[in-house]
Design an enzyme around this catalytic site. Sequence first.
Site, PDB file in Angstrom:
ATOM      1  N   ARG A  46       0.849  -1.203   0.000  1.00 12.43           N
ATOM      2  CA  ARG A  46       0.000   0.000   0.000  1.00 12.43           C
ATOM      3  C   ARG A  46       0.879   1.245   0.000  1.00 12.43           C
ATOM      4  O   ARG A  46       0.605   2.228  -0.675  1.00 12.43           O
ATOM      5  CB  ARG A  46      -0.932   0.017   1.222  1.00 12.43           C
ATOM      6  CG  ARG A  46      -1.588   1.376   1.444  1.00 12.43           C
ATOM      7  CD  ARG A  46      -2.830   1.356   2.301  1.00 12.43           C
ATOM      8  NE  ARG A  46      -2.680   0.620   3.543  1.00 12.43           N
ATOM      9  CZ  ARG A  46      -1.957   1.043   4.598  1.00 12.43           C
ATOM     10  NH1 ARG A  46      -1.314   2.196   4.569  1.00 12.43           N
ATOM     11  NH2 ARG A  46      -1.877   0.303   5.683  1.00 12.43           N
ATOM     12  N   TYR A  98     -15.638  15.366 -17.586  1.00 12.81           N
ATOM     13  CA  TYR A  98     -16.078  13.972 -17.503  1.00 12.81           C
ATOM     14  C   TYR A  98     -17.202  13.831 -16.459  1.00 12.81           C
ATOM     15  O   TYR A  98     -17.157  14.470 -15.400  1.00 12.81           O
ATOM     16  CB  TYR A  98     -14.871  13.115 -17.115  1.00 12.81           C
ATOM     17  CG  TYR A  98     -15.208  11.696 -16.808  1.00 12.81           C
ATOM     18  CD1 TYR A  98     -15.719  10.861 -17.793  1.00 12.81           C
ATOM     19  CD2 TYR A  98     -15.033  11.186 -15.530  1.00 12.81           C
ATOM     20  CE1 TYR A  98     -16.046   9.548 -17.505  1.00 12.81           C
ATOM     21  CE2 TYR A  98     -15.344   9.874 -15.244  1.00 12.81           C
ATOM     22  CZ  TYR A  98     -15.850   9.067 -16.223  1.00 12.81           C
ATOM     23  OH  TYR A  98     -16.180   7.775 -15.934  1.00 12.81           O
ATOM     24  N   ASP A 170      -6.560  18.017 -16.289  1.00 13.95           N
ATOM     25  CA  ASP A 170      -6.860  16.621 -16.612  1.00 13.95           C
ATOM     26  C   ASP A 170      -6.434  16.415 -18.067  1.00 13.95           C
ATOM     27  O   ASP A 170      -7.030  16.966 -18.986  1.00 13.95           O
ATOM     28  CB  ASP A 170      -8.357  16.367 -16.416  1.00 13.95           C
ATOM     29  CG  ASP A 170      -8.728  14.905 -16.609  1.00 13.95           C
ATOM     30  OD1 ASP A 170      -8.077  14.238 -17.444  1.00 13.95           O
ATOM     31  OD2 ASP A 170      -9.671  14.437 -15.952  1.00 13.95           O
ATOM     32  N   LYS A 195      -7.478   5.335 -20.128  1.00 13.12           N
ATOM     33  CA  LYS A 195      -7.683   5.774 -21.512  1.00 13.12           C
ATOM     34  C   LYS A 195      -6.384   5.615 -22.301  1.00 13.12           C
ATOM     35  O   LYS A 195      -5.957   4.512 -22.554  1.00 13.12           O
ATOM     36  CB  LYS A 195      -8.217   7.216 -21.508  1.00 13.12           C
ATOM     37  CG  LYS A 195      -9.316   7.485 -20.466  1.00 13.12           C
ATOM     38  CD  LYS A 195     -10.666   6.903 -20.831  1.00 13.12           C
ATOM     39  CE  LYS A 195     -11.667   6.911 -19.681  1.00 13.12           C
ATOM     40  NZ  LYS A 195     -11.992   8.210 -19.087  1.00 13.12           N
TER      41      LYS A 195
HETATM   42  C1  LIG Z   1     -12.558   8.559 -17.721  1.00 12.78           C
HETATM   43  C2  LIG Z   1     -12.146   9.894 -17.242  1.00 12.78           C
HETATM   44  C3  LIG Z   1     -11.903  10.123 -15.883  1.00 12.78           C
HETATM   45  C4  LIG Z   1     -12.109   9.060 -14.827  1.00 12.78           C
HETATM   46  O1  LIG Z   1     -11.181   8.049 -14.957  1.00 12.78           O
HETATM   47  P1  LIG Z   1     -11.468   6.518 -14.506  1.00 12.78           P
HETATM   48  O2  LIG Z   1     -10.216   5.833 -14.838  1.00 12.78           O
HETATM   49  O3  LIG Z   1     -12.650   6.074 -15.298  1.00 12.78           O
HETATM   50  O4  LIG Z   1     -11.778   6.550 -13.048  1.00 12.78           O
HETATM   51  C5  LIG Z   1     -11.444  11.383 -15.503  1.00 12.78           C
HETATM   52  N1  LIG Z   1     -11.278  12.366 -16.413  1.00 12.78           N
HETATM   53  C6  LIG Z   1     -11.536  12.178 -17.725  1.00 12.78           C
HETATM   54  C7  LIG Z   1     -11.333  13.297 -18.686  1.00 12.78           C
HETATM   55  C8  LIG Z   1     -11.988  10.942 -18.171  1.00 12.78           C
HETATM   56  O5  LIG Z   1     -12.258  10.785 -19.466  1.00 12.78           O
END
Ligand SMILES: *Cc1c(COP(=O)(O)O)cnc(C)c1O
Length: 394
Positions: A46, A98, A170, A195
Amino acid sequence: MRFDTELLHFDASPGDPCRPVSTPIYQTATFEQPGPEGGGAFDYSRSGNPTRAVLERQLARLERGARGLAFASGMAALANVARLLRAGDEIVAGRDLYGGTFRLLAGVLPAQGISVRWADTTDRDAVAAALGPRTRLVLVESPSNPRLEVSDLRALAAAAHDAGALLVADNSLLSPRLQRPLELGADLVVHSATKWLGGHADVTAGAVIAREPGIGERLAWFQNAEGNALGPFDSWLLLRGLKTLSLRVERQQRTARRLARRLAAHPAVTRVHWPGFPGSPARGLLRAQARGPGAVLSFETGSEEASLRIVRALRRFKVTVSFGSVGSTASLPCRMSHASVPPELRDPVRLPPDLVRLSAGIEDPRDLEADLARALGVSCATEPVEDLGDDGPP
Ligand SMILES: *Cc1c(COP(=O)(O)O)cnc(C)c1O
């Protein structure tokens, strides 16, 4: 070393006399210590794990930050960043974000006494007006999900810093191959590594990269305290996916460009959201801060029914949430990834119900174009339905 070389050349297993080229998966919860007073390089997974440590170093390096942290999901990464705030503090956040980020900002943080002001981050005056003495973070997606809006990251960083706040970018839509927000003045980069960084839709993961070591240290403290770090096998999957990041992004971006042009010329499409069209104001800004528009695009048809028919008719684009995988995907954000946007925010967010989001994969682009043209033809009776020569009904 240039970026594409850095993807391959890093110490895959520090201190390991066997010198493996692929990082070993340290599938262990705990590490034997030299004695009861501890002193081992790692003690408990952890708090730290060698596989995750290699990944975290690589993430920091690729985003040009001092510290990288890997989490169980993009949402866990965003929640970690929110730990920098205390009750009474404020976040200024973009309107196009998102869906899960809305859930965190509107559904979780207010219960902790943290409030959120929504602002159109493409408009610096709107952001400046939203900033207040309690603002600690400005959170932006650029390009944003799902409308691919481009915000001026340098200007937002300056505005945030003037107000004594940090800029959090982000970077899930572009990845460090195309955009490195820390070099533009952002303080923190967040990723849904599910992603582009993973790239194969086989792992849920998140990342935070801090420009300053001190902030990175604070966030690492919370990562350990709350136990939301990425496991060793998932860390390994990300390490593997990252090696092909440039190849994937370049190919998929090229395909997205072809699809965007096709869509823009189609009579059934009323609007295409993609920041790569020559002459568009978003493109000028994008070129000043990124190396390309990426491979996600969205479009409107003017009718939710027509959009539903198009998405149902697609065969080479799998109907799934998420994007950035080697396989092409299609979704209706209003019904899928963004269904969690609270009703009271539907208006400021103004997400069109007919919006279709596509993510271009690495398939032969001609198959994707033909599939899209055929699906659009299904929705628009004036367009001849192209025979793909495939088996099965559309
Ligand atoms: C998918 C996404 C998230 C969240 O990520 P997860 O891996 O699904 O928890 C955050 N920001 C953006 C822009 C996303 O497309």
